[in-house]
Design a protein around this motif. Structure first.
Motif, short mmCIF file in Angstrom:
data_model
loop_
_atom_site.label_atom_id
_atom_site.label_comp_id
_atom_site.label_asym_id
_atom_site.label_seq_id
_atom_site.Cartn_x
_atom_site.Cartn_y
_atom_site.Cartn_z
N GLU A 102 17.78 -18.10 17.57
CA GLU A 102 18.12 -17.22 18.70
C GLU A 102 19.31 -16.33 18.35
O GLU A 102 19.33 -15.14 18.69
CB GLU A 102 18.42 -18.05 19.95
CG GLU A 102 17.17 -18.46 20.70
CD GLU A 102 17.46 -19.51 21.75
OE1 GLU A 102 18.57 -19.51 22.31
OE2 GLU A 102 16.57 -20.35 21.99
N ALA A 103 20.32 -16.92 17.69
CA ALA A 103 21.48 -16.11 17.29
C ALA A 103 21.06 -15.02 16.33
O ALA A 103 21.50 -13.87 16.43
CB ALA A 103 22.54 -16.99 16.64
N SER A 125 27.74 -25.21 17.67
CA SER A 125 26.61 -24.32 17.39
C SER A 125 25.28 -24.97 17.79
O SER A 125 24.26 -24.30 17.82
CB SER A 125 26.58 -23.95 15.90
OG SER A 125 26.11 -25.04 15.14
N LEU A 126 25.30 -26.27 18.08
CA LEU A 126 24.06 -26.97 18.43
C LEU A 126 24.02 -27.39 19.89
O LEU A 126 23.18 -28.18 20.30
CB LEU A 126 23.89 -28.20 17.53
CG LEU A 126 23.70 -27.87 16.05
CD1 LEU A 126 23.81 -29.12 15.19
CD2 LEU A 126 22.37 -27.18 15.84
N LYS A 127 24.96 -26.84 20.67
CA LYS A 127 24.99 -27.22 22.08
C LYS A 127 24.17 -26.26 22.92
O LYS A 127 24.08 -25.07 22.62
CB LYS A 127 26.44 -27.21 22.58
CG LYS A 127 27.21 -28.46 22.18
CD LYS A 127 28.60 -28.43 22.77
CE LYS A 127 29.31 -29.75 22.52
NZ LYS A 127 30.72 -29.68 22.94
N TRP A 135 20.39 -31.66 21.04
CA TRP A 135 20.76 -30.86 19.87
C TRP A 135 19.86 -29.64 19.84
O TRP A 135 18.68 -29.74 19.57
CB TRP A 135 20.62 -31.68 18.59
CG TRP A 135 21.53 -32.86 18.58
CD1 TRP A 135 21.31 -34.07 19.19
CD2 TRP A 135 22.81 -32.96 17.97
NE1 TRP A 135 22.38 -34.90 19.00
CE2 TRP A 135 23.32 -34.25 18.24
CE3 TRP A 135 23.59 -32.08 17.21
CZ2 TRP A 135 24.56 -34.69 17.79
CZ3 TRP A 135 24.82 -32.52 16.75
CH2 TRP A 135 25.30 -33.80 17.04
N VAL A 136 20.44 -28.48 20.11
CA VAL A 136 19.64 -27.27 20.24
C VAL A 136 19.60 -26.51 18.93
O VAL A 136 20.38 -25.60 18.70
CB VAL A 136 20.20 -26.38 21.37
CG1 VAL A 136 19.24 -25.25 21.68
CG2 VAL A 136 20.45 -27.19 22.61
N TRP A 137 18.67 -26.90 18.07
CA TRP A 137 18.58 -26.22 16.77
C TRP A 137 18.11 -24.79 16.94
O TRP A 137 18.34 -23.95 16.09
CB TRP A 137 17.63 -26.99 15.84
CG TRP A 137 18.20 -28.32 15.47
CD1 TRP A 137 17.95 -29.50 16.08
CD2 TRP A 137 19.16 -28.58 14.44
NE1 TRP A 137 18.69 -30.50 15.50
CE2 TRP A 137 19.44 -29.96 14.49
CE3 TRP A 137 19.81 -27.79 13.50
CZ2 TRP A 137 20.34 -30.56 13.61
CZ3 TRP A 137 20.70 -28.38 12.64
CH2 TRP A 137 20.96 -29.76 12.69
N ALA A 144 27.12 -20.50 15.80
CA ALA A 144 26.00 -20.52 14.84
C ALA A 144 26.24 -19.46 13.77
O ALA A 144 26.06 -19.73 12.57
CB ALA A 144 24.69 -20.28 15.57
N GLY A 145 26.67 -18.28 14.19
CA GLY A 145 26.96 -17.22 13.22
C GLY A 145 28.09 -17.62 12.29
O GLY A 145 28.02 -17.41 11.08
N SER A 146 29.14 -18.21 12.85
CA SER A 146 30.27 -18.63 12.02
C SER A 146 29.84 -19.71 11.03
O SER A 146 30.28 -19.71 9.87
CB SER A 146 31.40 -19.20 12.89
OG SER A 146 31.91 -18.20 13.72
N THR A 147 28.97 -20.60 11.48
CA THR A 147 28.47 -21.64 10.57
C THR A 147 27.72 -20.99 9.42
O THR A 147 27.93 -21.33 8.25
CB THR A 147 27.55 -22.62 11.32
OG1 THR A 147 28.26 -23.10 12.46
CG2 THR A 147 27.16 -23.78 10.44
N LEU A 148 26.86 -20.01 9.76
CA LEU A 148 26.12 -19.33 8.70
C LEU A 148 27.07 -18.61 7.74
O LEU A 148 26.80 -18.51 6.55
CB LEU A 148 25.15 -18.31 9.31
CG LEU A 148 23.94 -18.89 10.03
CD1 LEU A 148 23.12 -17.78 10.67
CD2 LEU A 148 23.08 -19.68 9.05
#
Lengths: 315, 312
Positions: free
Chosen positions: B84-85, B58-60, B77-79, B282-286
């Protein structure tokens, strides 16, 4: 629970001989009971009792959703579904999925539980890591597996490439898709089985282990000759509960291999019910299918009650 | 759920002893313990790989995520993937919806199931056994034996969504908060679990409160329920978790984006944008991190719940 099931001293039918105060108390409590039960009872009858009856009725009728007509069908719906190759295939897939996920994750779970049963530092952390897949959403985690199964840039095929193996297109290859779904099922199923085993292990008598220690038994030897036989009731319990659960697998199959998978290679009973009811709107057929699934689960439940002697516990 | 019935025994059994079996430690066992730690650590790491890979992915950056062979760690690391997601798909809305529904389910389940469980455990009335048997029977009903008619009931709810008094003509509760919250709000299992806990309380408490002039509801709410707080915590956590992770029902009853829950939203996003893996992760992490945090902080109740509950 056993204690309260002994007949309560205050019994409604014996109340005539009691002083008025006691009788009023009985009436008060009975009224309070119904008031407190009412919301739950209405909800359960409305959303569980009635739907279950409806499933049974609809399975034996032709119900046309659009026209709103119902007519008696006898066993037509059942004849129809068993003539459907995809449905029969889905029963087979459900059995295959169950047959592979349940024993494998049980074996891993019992070993982990025995290892975790020692008084260890960081025990809670190990337990949390192993149990985590169970508390997180199947959909989200299935997407992560999907990403790891990605054929070109996914993690698994990259690891396989490092050892010189060209990995398959896991989820879109009919001969591999089911294995991929099973792998996710095993991984997800370990945690809860381990917890049940842990609870069972803590109830085991210590004397047998002391005796085994005196006899000089090794760790693996104790595991095979003492722990496993003692865990037999827990094993039966975990086995049947897991089978019932595996028979109802849906989320990960839906996400990992949409539309029943490549060439219907991963479609399971629950997915067929979903497809029949909610994309084809053949309601009666779907109800017949869900009754077949219900039959399987009922048999498994009855077996489990036999094995665990549950009836005596409840009453 | 049919699995719930099988848990009766575990729930009825006395609470497991707090202390696990002790082993005497001798110096010779030190090597064994190291091996044990190594084994368990390996197991834990293997189980955690998907979570770690999810967070790393999610940070790539776009280039990193499509690189072949994949890099273990991102070069940068693309926070910003997260904002954006959130802009790319309404994950914020999904998140809010899931949270709202999970809280609703938890509150309703605890409120209704404590009352019903208490009545079944402590108040004698005619037909109590029959009602209790009914609750047990409902616990055994698998999701798929009721879901099709449940959908039809929601669809033909009279006077809602353009329906007439017979429930014809409109969409009823479909695509509404009603359908998302009400049908799944109460579980027979919660009633059963509360009943077991209320049964274990001493009768004297109840009688003392009655002598003090407390009404039946007062005894329930002010004397007995505070004593089953661990059960309330367990049921609340399990309900919240189950509701947050629920997929099938919200999938069936919602079509509009504003009402989608996070699990359905994620699945829909994946099917629409097959290659946006960084956003998807990123969505899955959230979607998973809240449950992971909740679990880590309340492990005790979860473990107790799952050990007594078996599965689900």
């Amino acid at each position: 629970m056993v204690a309260t099931l002994a007949p309560a001293p205050v019994k409604a039918d014996a109340s005539e001989k009691r002083p008025p105060r006691r009788r009023r108390l009985g009436r008060d409590r009975s009224r309070a009971a119904w008031l407190m039960l009412a919301p739950a009872a209405i909800h359960l009858v409305w959303w569980i009792g009635f739907p279950v009856l409806a499933t049974f009725v609809l399975a034996f009728t032709h119900y046309d959703v659009l026209a709103g007509t119902v007519s008696w069908a006898g066993l037509d719906n059942f004849r129809e579904i068993f003539a459907d190759e995809v449905w029969n295939l889905s029963i087979w897939h459900t059995v295959v999925y169950t047959f592979f996920t349940v024993p494998v994750s049980m074996a891993i779970a019992v070993v982990l539980a025995v290892l975790l049963n020692a008084k260890l530092r960081a025990r809670a952390w190990y337990r949390a890591a192993i149990f985590m897949p169970h508390v997180t959403a199947t959909v989200a985690i299935a997407l992560v597996w999907m990403w790891m199964f990605e054929p070109n840039i996914g993690l698994f095929n990259a690891l396989l490439a490092m050892v010189g193996v060209a990995g398959p297109a896991w989820l879109s290859d009919p001969s591999w898709a089911m294995s991929a779904v099973i792998a996710v099922g095993v991984w997800k199923g370990i945690g809860v089985k381990m917890l049940i085993y842990l609870a069972a292990l803590q109830g085991l008598p210590g004397e047998l282990y002391e005796a085994a220690d005196i006899d000089g038994a090794s760790g693996p030897r104790k595991f095979w000759s003492v722990t496993l036989p003692l865990l037999r009731p827990a094993t039966f319990f975990v086995f049947v509960v897991s089978m019932i659960d595996a028979f109802q697998v849906f989320d990960q199959v839906y996400v990992l291999t949409p539309q029943g998978g490549p060439a219907n290679s991963t479609t399971v009973m629950t997915y067929e019910i979903y497809r029949t009811a909610f994309s084809e709107f053949r309601i009666s057929t779907a109800c017949a299918q869900s009754l077949v699934l219900f039959g399987f689960l009922l048999v498994l439940t009855l077996i489990s009650r036999r094995l665990t002697g549950r009836d005596e516990d409840v009453n | 759920m049919s699995t719930e019935i099988l848990t009766v025994q575990a729930a009825a059994a006395p609470p497991p002893q707090a202390t696990p079996r002790r082993r005497r430690r001798t110096p010779g066992q030190l090597a064994g313990r190291t091996a044990l730690h190594l084994l368990l650590a390996t197991g834990a790491v293997v189980m955690a790989v998907p979570f770690v890979w999810m967070m790393i992915s999610s940070l790539k950056s776009h280039a990193d995520i499509s690189a072949y062979p994949p890099r273990l760690l991102p070069t940068e690391w693309v926070w910003s993937n997260y904002p954006e997601a959130l802009a790319f798909a309404p994950f914020g809305t999904y998140f809010r919806n899931s949270f709202f529904i999970a809280v609703g389910h938890t509150v309703i389940n605890v409120a209704l199931a404590t009352m019903a469980g208490y009545a079944l455990a402590r108040l004698p009335f005619k037909g109590r056994t029959v009602v209790f048997m009914g609750v047990l029977a409902m616990m055994m009903i698998p999701t798929y034996t009721k879901i099709v008619p449940q959908y039809l009931i929601a669809k033909s709810m009279p006077f809602f969504g353009g329906n007439d008094y017979l429930g014809r003509g409109g969409y009823g509760w479909l695509d509404s908060w009603w359908a998302l919250i009400i049908p799944g709000a109460l579980t027979p299992f919660a009633i059963f679990l509360f009943r077991q806990f209320y049964l274990s309380l001493p009768r004297e408490l109840e009688e003392a409160a009655r002598i003090d002039g407390l009404g039946e509801f007062g005894i329930f709410a002010r004397i007995m329920t505070p004593l089953v707080k661990p059960a309330v915590a367990t049921v609340a956590l399990l309900t919240f978790e189950h509701s947050w992770n629920n997929f099938l029902w919200p999938l069936l009853v919602t079509t509009r984006d504003e009402l989608r829950v996070i699990q359905v939203g994620l699945a829909a996003f994946q099917q629409a944008e097959r290659t946006e893996w960084a956003y998807l992760m990123a969505g899955s992490t959230l979607a998973t991190v809240p449950m992971i945090m909740l679990f880590l902080f309340t492990q005790r109740y979860f473990v107790q719940g799952f050990a007594t509950v078996g599965i689900k």
